[in-house]
Design an enzyme around this catalytic site. Structure first.
Site, PDB file in Angstrom:
ATOM      1  N   CYS A  24     -43.435   5.904  -5.248  1.00  0.00           N
ATOM      2  CA  CYS A  24     -44.286   6.825  -6.026  1.00  0.00           C
ATOM      3  C   CYS A  24     -45.766   6.463  -5.954  1.00  0.00           C
ATOM      4  O   CYS A  24     -46.602   7.148  -6.553  1.00  0.00           O
ATOM      5  CB  CYS A  24     -43.822   6.890  -7.474  1.00  0.00           C
ATOM      6  SG  CYS A  24     -42.196   7.648  -7.649  1.00  0.00           S
ATOM      7  N   HIS A  69     -48.128  23.899  -9.631  1.00  0.00           N
ATOM      8  CA  HIS A  69     -48.609  23.826  -8.244  1.00  0.00           C
ATOM      9  C   HIS A  69     -49.959  23.125  -8.136  1.00  0.00           C
ATOM     10  O   HIS A  69     -50.824  23.532  -7.344  1.00  0.00           O
ATOM     11  CB  HIS A  69     -48.644  25.207  -7.592  1.00  0.00           C
ATOM     12  CG  HIS A  69     -47.267  25.710  -7.274  1.00  0.00           C
ATOM     13  ND1 HIS A  69     -46.512  26.390  -8.183  1.00  0.00           N
ATOM     14  CD2 HIS A  69     -46.522  25.590  -6.162  1.00  0.00           C
ATOM     15  CE1 HIS A  69     -45.341  26.685  -7.642  1.00  0.00           C
ATOM     16  NE2 HIS A  69     -45.317  26.202  -6.416  1.00  0.00           N
ATOM     17  N   GLU A 124     -38.286  14.891 -14.479  1.00  0.00           N
ATOM     18  CA  GLU A 124     -38.971  14.695 -13.205  1.00  0.00           C
ATOM     19  C   GLU A 124     -38.028  14.989 -12.037  1.00  0.00           C
ATOM     20  O   GLU A 124     -38.461  15.461 -10.986  1.00  0.00           O
ATOM     21  CB  GLU A 124     -39.501  13.265 -13.116  1.00  0.00           C
ATOM     22  CG  GLU A 124     -40.475  13.051 -11.995  1.00  0.00           C
ATOM     23  CD  GLU A 124     -41.126  11.698 -12.075  1.00  0.00           C
ATOM     24  OE1 GLU A 124     -42.243  11.623 -12.620  1.00  0.00           O
ATOM     25  OE2 GLU A 124     -40.524  10.709 -11.607  1.00  0.00           O
TER      26      GLU A 124
END
Length: 137
Positions: A24, A69, A124
């Site tokens: 990540c 987005h 998530e």
């Protein structure tokens, strides 16, 4: 609070984590799911905690306008100046944009919008979520 309602909001976002040695640390994206949990000790004259349509109109609109987005990055991210040259819509936050911090940030937004928020969960992945909630409920 005996009465609760929950609204889910799906959105897509990207991020990366600073001071993190796992995958990540790289730019990556998620198809996140928010659960907005609102509560009350009594119902309004319509027999509701909050009209789901009001949640959709105000909270979903905020998520669509600010996070959907979008790339969400820590404002201390050293890549930020270069990435902003490529995409001026990048969103910055004060902390690492973890699911925990994003849950807290949205909890604060929902409260400022005037909703009786009890908890915000951010999924998530389909198997992993984090939340922020009032500790007294």
């Amino acid at each position: 609070m005996p009465y609760r309602v929950t609204k889910t909001i799906d959105f897509s976002y990207g991020h990366r984590l600073l001071n993190y040695n796992g995958p990540c640390r790289h730019l990556h994206g998620h198809n996140g799911r928010l659960e907005i949990i609102l509560g009350s000790t009594k119902l309004d004259p319509r027999g509701m905690v909050v009209d789901f349509a009001d949640i959709k109109m105000k909270i979903k609109r905020w998520v669509d306008d600010h996070w959907d987005h979008r790339m969400i990055l820590n404002k201390k991210d050293p890549w930020l100046p270069e990435l902003k040259k490529l995409d001026s819509t990048i969103v910055t936050v004060d902390d690492n944009p973890t699911a925990e911090h994003l849950s807290r940030l949205l909890f604060e937004v929902v409260r400022k919008l005037g909703f009786p928020v009890v908890e915000v969960r951010l999924w998530e992945t389909p198997a992993s979520w984090a939340s922020y909630r009032l500790t007294s409920t």
